[in-house]
Scaffold this active site. Structure first.
Site, PDB file in Angstrom:
ATOM      1  N   ASN A 262       0.849  -1.199   0.000  1.00 40.99           N
ATOM      2  CA  ASN A 262       0.000   0.000   0.000  1.00 40.99           C
ATOM      3  C   ASN A 262       0.890   1.257   0.000  1.00 40.99           C
ATOM      4  O   ASN A 262       2.117   1.151   0.050  1.00 40.99           O
ATOM      5  CB  ASN A 262      -0.938  -0.039   1.211  1.00 40.99           C
ATOM      6  CG  ASN A 262      -0.196   0.187   2.505  1.00 40.99           C
ATOM      7  OD1 ASN A 262       0.925  -0.290   2.687  1.00 40.99           O
ATOM      8  ND2 ASN A 262      -0.808   0.916   3.409  1.00 40.99           N
ATOM      9  N   CYS A 264       2.027   3.536   2.027  1.00 43.66           N
ATOM     10  CA  CYS A 264       3.071   3.789   3.036  1.00 43.66           C
ATOM     11  C   CYS A 264       3.956   2.597   3.317  1.00 43.66           C
ATOM     12  O   CYS A 264       4.820   2.643   4.201  1.00 43.66           O
ATOM     13  CB  CYS A 264       2.431   4.296   4.317  1.00 43.66           C
ATOM     14  SG  CYS A 264       1.794   5.963   4.170  1.00 43.66           S
ATOM     15  N   GLU A 266       3.434  -0.412   4.624  1.00 41.16           N
ATOM     16  CA  GLU A 266       3.292  -1.323   5.757  1.00 41.16           C
ATOM     17  C   GLU A 266       2.411  -2.528   5.461  1.00 41.16           C
ATOM     18  O   GLU A 266       2.310  -3.439   6.290  1.00 41.16           O
ATOM     19  CB  GLU A 266       2.738  -0.576   6.977  1.00 41.16           C
ATOM     20  CG  GLU A 266       1.233  -0.314   6.968  1.00 41.16           C
ATOM     21  CD  GLU A 266       0.831   0.889   6.150  1.00 41.16           C
ATOM     22  OE1 GLU A 266      -0.367   1.224   6.139  1.00 41.16           O
ATOM     23  OE2 GLU A 266       1.718   1.500   5.531  1.00 41.16           O
TER      24      GLU A 266
END
Length: 753
Positions: A262, A264, A266
């Protein structure tokens, strides 16, 4: 006990979460929102509704924003994270553009691997032409994102990954060298173990054409790694993702390879997978000077019930997403308030004690999350792809600190588990603001910040745990707050006891090594990955960045995001030449050249000497010059006003912050103060300072333009810069922070990944 909402929390909720009628009038409050969400997730079950309501109302847990916003509505899209595939055909590329737009419209973020697209100028047999290459299509995706508002309020966020062995990897590494390019994307290089081994051995490695599978050319691995590091030092991108580690932790390896995450980083996902996230507020889970382990266990179990139930009531934007999401039932339980927990326990963030506690705590959360998911499997059934998973073969990898992993692994192998993944450390952004706590596992970015209120008044907000500690020491006062605000931390402030300086550390007080060690400690017991920004001072060298990347690799991190203070905003915060290494400290600052044509605004202010007209003009980079005229005044007064205008203009074109100029001018007093529209103008110099301040407000709200670039009130993919000043929130005008791989406003909750 219900969580007490702060003024900032209410503002964020009213603007972004509470429902409104067709006229924009609020029809929800905190109670109604939680009732809507809890009842929807519990499918109307009264007992579950009560439990879920209390879990959120007490502030122990909050789900990701799409769940809070969309649960109980027509949209009913409750997941935050999606990964979409891009295959090497025009049909696949533009089908994915369409699908991404649908996801952005519903409030989700998307990740893509562009690694399957053939390189630029490769032969396309069907048309007898040549390929545009992945970077060309990356720009198409970026433009499409510009056109779609996320949930009607903001632009979508994306992650683009290109494997390190792609023929166009060098172009990809440098594609965001200009910060005005690809503003809707974070980019990361997909790193393999073979590549890292080649870096270690100073070997060459192969670039492979994705279309033919043939070797395109060879490159020196160290040269490529050095370019990645150089660009990360310059502006924070690209990040790196260790692809083999993502796939070593892939719970369903027979279903395909994980190639992207995704926005970011994570949440690694298979193509078309989605994941809904939520975070536990650790700052509330303290008892008798220690973690309240019994309460934490209870909150973990309740949170797993909540997140698993989200899957059952979600409407997914695509049939393919619905199919695999329900087959794997991935969820991501994480944490927020880690820094605030350490403040209360009086443990320095940069310490062995904090790192050890991080591993112990995350092991505890991960263990009881899996235990509860196994119980849910007995009640409702294991996730449909369980037999294709690492759990069915007993291959779950966990090292024991305190928990009986062997017995749990055997239980799961025999009886199943409800969710393919259970833990993720995500950015908590606005939900941590609602909970009035620190973001994710990040240290506090600053211990105090300024909030602009009406009539130019500024209020200072200080971390509540620091305020309590200062009050207990009997040293809390406004003068001290001003100094904390100016410095951003306690470092170097006289009169503050050493024990407080040791505990109340901020992001820039902590060396990169400790940032990485903390990330690695949480990663060890996290199924998915960890969102974390490794902060560096502006003076950090390229070698410092390289050492951090190497340490993250050796400590088992799945990816790394770095940020050197002021680097990404080198054209935004400072807009010009900036010292980046010790040997350049003697470089002279020269003003940028004035363009032939500028444009701006003229303000009229009433001073004790008469009507003053202040014209502030902009070029493509922001404010660049000031002209001052006052009635028919002449002589010395006219000369002094011209001197002020010339010096301010020189400062603006020489990378001096507008904030600094304004601070010097405002408050200067003369014998003839004057009221102007409810404000006291104490002198001509003060009037110029107020005019500059008003310019900042108008610029931020989009009511004036910089050069030919319109600065709109809505976010167009990048935050606004004000002349040569500081980075400002496009919603409220306050300064913004860089944390968890995102830009975030501590005053109103605006954020951009």
């Amino acid at each position: 006990m219900a969580m007490e909402l702060t003024e900032n929390a209410l503002k964020v909720l009213e603007k972004r979460y509470f429902r409104k009628d067709e006229n924009g009038v609020l029809i929800e409050d905190w109670d109604k929102m939680l009732t809507r969400v809890a009842s929807n997730i519990a499918s109307g079950d009264e007992e579950k509704t009560r439990r879920f309501y209390q879990l959120m109302d007490a502030g122990y847990f909050l789900p990701n924003s799409p769940t809070l916003m969309n649960a109980g509505g027509d949209l009913q899209q409750l997941s935050a994270c999606f990964v979409l595939p891009i295959e090497d055909s025009m049909e696949s590329i533009f089908e994915t553009v369409k699908n991404a737009a649908l996801i952005h419209k519903s409030g989700g973020g998307t990740g893509f691997s562009f690694s399957h697209l053939r390189e630029a100028n490769a032969r396309v047999r069907s048309t007898n032409g040549v390929s545009s290459g992945p970077l060309s299509f990356l720009k198409v995706f970026n433009a499409a994102t510009d056109a779609v508002k996320q949930g009607g309020t903001r632009r979508g966020a994306n992650m683009a990954i290109l494997n390190v062995d792609h023929p166009q990897i060098l172009d990809f590494i440098t594609c965001k060298e200009n910060p005005a390019e690809l503003t809707n994307f974070n980019i990361s290089v997909g790193i393999t173990e073979d590549f890292m081994q080649a870096v270690t051995n100073d070997d060459e490695y192969n670039l492979i054409s994705p279309h033919t599978g043939a070797i395109y050319k060879k490159l020196k691995a160290r040269d490529v790694f050095a370019l990645i590091v150089k660009m990360a030092h310059k502006n924070g991108e690209p990040g790196i993702v260790f692809l083999d580690r993502l796939n070593n932790a892939n719970p369903t390896p027979t279903l395909g390879k994980i190639e992207s995450t995704n926005p970011c980083g994570e949440q690694p996902l298979l193509p078309y997978e989605a994941c809904n996230l939520g975070s536990i507020n650790l700052a509330l889970l303290i008892k008798d000077g220690d973690v309240d382990w019994d309460k934490l266990k209870e909150v973990v179990r309740e949170s797993i019930d909540f997140l698993d139930a989200v899957i059952d009531v979600s409407k997914f934007p695509l049939h393919q997403i619905e199919t695999i999401s329900q087959a794997n039932r991935k969820i991501g339980l994480g944490v927020m308030g880690w820094a605030d927990l350490l403040f209360q326990l009086k443990i320095p963030y940069a310490s062995e004690e904090a790192v050890a506690l991080a591993a112990k705590l995350m092991e505890f959360i991960d263990f009881y999350a899996k235990e509860r998911s196994s119980e849910l499997a007995q009640e409702k059934g294991a996730f449909p792809n369980f037999q294709e998973s690492i759990y069915a073969t007993g291959c779950l990898k966990r090292e024991k600190i305190n928990q009986p992993w062997d017995s749990l692994k055997e239980k799961i192998k025999k009886e199943g588990i409800r969710n393919a993944t259970l833990t993720t450390i995500a950015p908590t952004g606005t939900i941590s603001m609602i909970a009035d706590t620190s973001s994710g596992i990040e240290p506090q970015f600053s211990l105090a910040y300024v909030k602009n209120v009406m009539d130019g008044e500024k209020l200072i907000y200080v971390n509540k745990y620091l305020q309590k500690a200062l009050e207990e020491k009997g040293i809390y006062n406004n003068k001290l707050l001003d100094e904390i605000l100016t410095r951003g931390s306690l470092a170097g402030i006289e009169g503050i006891p050493d024990d407080l300086k040791k505990v109340f550390q901020t992001a820039h007080d902590i060396s990169p090594e400790w940032h990485i060690r903390m990330q690695a400690a949480f990663q060890k017991y996290t199924d998915n990955a960890v969102s974390k920004t490794i902060n560096f001072p502006n003076s950090a060298t390229v070698e410092d960045i390289q050492s951090a990347y190497e340490l993250a690799y050796h400590l088992g991190c799945k990816g790394v995001t770095v940020y050197r203070d002021g680097s990404r905003e080198s054209q935004v915060l400072y807009l010009g030449t900036q010292t980046t290494s010790p040997e350049k400290t003697d470089k002279k600052v020269a003003p940028r050249t004035r363009p032939e044509i500028t444009k701006g605004i003229t303000q009229r202010l009433e001073t004790g000497c008469g009507h003053m007209y202040v014209t502030i003009n902009t070029d493509a980079q922001g404010a660049c010059e000031v002209f001052i005229q006052m009635g028919k005044v002449g002589g010395c007064a006219s000369a002094q006003l011209e001197a002020i205008a010339r010096l301010v203009s020189l400062a603006l074109r020489s990378q001096i912050k507008i904030e600094s100029i304004t601070r010097q001018l405002k408050g200067i007093r003369c014998q003839s103060p004057m009221w102007n529209k409810g404000k006291m103008i104490t002198s001509c110099g003060d009037a110029v300072g107020q005019a500059l301040e008003q310019f900042v407000t108008l610029y931020t709200k989009g009511q004036i333009q910089a050069g030919e670039l319109s600065v709109e009130n809505e976010n167009l993919g990048s935050h606004q810069s004000v002349g040569n000043g500081f980075a400002l929130c496009p919603d409220c005008g306050n300064t913004i922070e860089h944390t968890e791989g995102c830009l975030k406003c501590p005053a109103c909750g605006w954020s951009k990944c």
